[in-house]
Design an enzyme around this catalytic site. Sequence first.
Site, PDB file in Angstrom:
ATOM      1  N   LYS A   2       0.833  -1.211   0.000  1.00 22.41           N
ATOM      2  CA  LYS A   2       0.000   0.000   0.000  1.00 22.41           C
ATOM      3  C   LYS A   2       0.869   1.264   0.000  1.00 22.41           C
ATOM      4  CE  LYS A   2      -3.740   2.023   2.827  1.00 22.41           C
ATOM      5  NZ  LYS A   2      -4.575   1.818   4.022  1.00 22.41           N
ATOM      6  N   SER A  61      -9.573  -0.697   7.329  1.00 21.54           N
ATOM      7  CA  SER A  61      -9.109  -0.577   5.947  1.00 21.54           C
ATOM      8  C   SER A  61      -8.460  -1.805   5.344  1.00 21.54           C
ATOM      9  CB  SER A  61      -8.153   0.598   5.819  1.00 21.54           C
ATOM     10  OG  SER A  61      -8.883   1.775   5.790  1.00 21.54           O
ATOM     11  N   SER A 106      -9.489   1.774   3.179  1.00 17.83           N
ATOM     12  CA  SER A 106      -8.693   2.531   2.254  1.00 17.83           C
ATOM     13  C   SER A 106      -7.676   1.693   1.470  1.00 17.83           C
ATOM     14  CB  SER A 106      -7.923   3.612   3.017  1.00 17.83           C
ATOM     15  OG  SER A 106      -7.096   3.016   3.998  1.00 17.83           O
TER      16      SER A 106
HETATM   17  N1  GLN Z   1     -12.451   4.309   6.965  1.00 18.60           N
HETATM   18  C1  GLN Z   1     -11.760   4.551   8.184  1.00 18.60           C
HETATM   19  C2  GLN Z   1     -11.229   5.960   8.208  1.00 18.60           C
HETATM   20  O1  GLN Z   1     -11.404   6.638   7.234  1.00 18.60           O
HETATM   21  C3  GLN Z   1     -10.661   3.546   8.363  1.00 18.60           C
HETATM   22  C4  GLN Z   1      -9.453   3.904   7.637  1.00 18.60           C
HETATM   23  C5  GLN Z   1      -8.328   2.930   7.831  1.00 18.60           C
HETATM   24  O2  GLN Z   1      -8.509   1.876   8.435  1.00 18.60           O
HETATM   25  N2  GLN Z   1      -7.158   3.326   7.386  1.00 18.60           N
HETATM   26  O3  GLN Z   1     -10.664   6.385   9.169  1.00 18.60           O
END
Ligand code: GLN
Length: 494
Positions: A78, A177, A153
């Site tokens: 990532k 995410s 994400s």
């Molecule tokens: N969707 C969550 C956020 O926007 C989780 C993001 C993540 O786990 N990096 O914070």
Amino acid sequence: MSIHILDAHELAAKVLQEEISAKDVVSFFLERISKINPALNAFVYTNEASALSQASQVDVRKRQGEKMPLAGVPIAVKDVISVKDYQITCGSKILRGYIAPYDATVVERLKKAGAIIIGITNTDEFAMGSSTENSAYGPTHNPWSCTRVPGGSSGGSAVAVASGLSPVALGTDTGGSVRLPAAFTGVFGLKPTYGAVSRYGLIAYSNSLEQIGVFARSVKDLALVYSVISGADTRDGTTQNFGWDLFSCMGNSIENWKIGIVKETLAEGVDVSVQDALRDCSSYLERLGASVEEVSIKHIPFSLAAYYLIAMSEASSNLARFDGVRYGEHTSFEEEWNVEFSKVRSLFGLEVKRRILLGAYSLSAGYYEMFYEKAARFRSLISEEFKEAFKQFDVLLTPTSPTPPFRLGEKLQDPLMMYLSDIHTVPVNLAGLPALNLPVKIVQHDGELLPVGVQAIAPYGRDDKLFTLASALEKSAFIKKRIVEPWGRIVWTN
Ligand code: GLN
């Protein structure tokens, strides 16, 4: 045979037996990426020369007799994890052109184990999002349907694994995410116990919540990568060794296990297809000899509010370093510092700006007690409630996401709806627990075949239990292995 359908452990065995060279494996995957990625936008950067040279080194080490558990295995990473000489931008314009000067600990360990960093994958900007649409590179597409999001994400990494562009991948999970995109693309996605994996070299979003996690299409591959990247690291003081043996626990039976379904997570708003998948999974677990009961974790509904307060507060502080002096694009400093600073900061996307503002507000004098401190106290409460539940249960189950993958653009204008996608995953991060998306089902939804996942949660430090559970479901073929070509053509691989 096309090697993209092989698991990572099968590929490594072939490389070690010299049936194929690491270099040929890497060339194959680079070519597959160049053909298929334009439709999906899973990868945002590849460095072919470096990947091929890493592969040649693995071939040399192999000839010298070195045993490498991931010999020649491509892994996608990532865009928030440092890989030396690779462009790492966190999906943001602010880091355009930034070349990481060193390897994150996880990357260093993977390279040592013979893995090849095949490319860098798309993410919501600074890992803030649930759909991989908030990226400077544009959205990633779900291979099951071109009009749907892959979840976020870490959507790029999930798609890379689901569609056979890489057998395994790394993501990060701050509030879901890894698990959410794993559910939306039909693969395994592991969020480790907090402190099991080093965050050294990870560009921070919310330090106290996030962990680097793994995507794979088989439990064995998940174990293979996880056992390489986990363990204490002197460069991250929050890490420790948990001492489990993931490979031996994978054969264990789940007979007489007690499994709890968290009642509050089946409240309204959960799609019927998701409820059915969870029900099917629990009946199957009963057939394997476990007992399944409902359990209440009373305060779980407050987790989302607490999570977003903490995540945004930490983000506002972490992102202060992108000022054009320490990090971030910097052209020239001709005007007053404030003016130059705002020019650089304007390169952040809307969601990132929103979070910096809200986070700074919740940390500010006068509001700190009302917001941040309250959320921090809530963390202890929810951790205690989980601890209590685990006195009775081996693992807990919830839906991973309330719905199957939604459509591109559907939630972009409504941040609260987007935040709700994480409702079942964020409590786990607040409590620092390990959790795994089980890719249990492909359902018919709105006229399309789409994957649905179930989340298994284990007690703190008992990640091994997730492997026992997942391998029991995989061995009895309740969970089937597959690769999906765009758009939705399934290739079964077991
Ligand atoms: N969707 C969550 C956020 O926007 C989780 C993001 C993540 O786990 N990096 O914070």
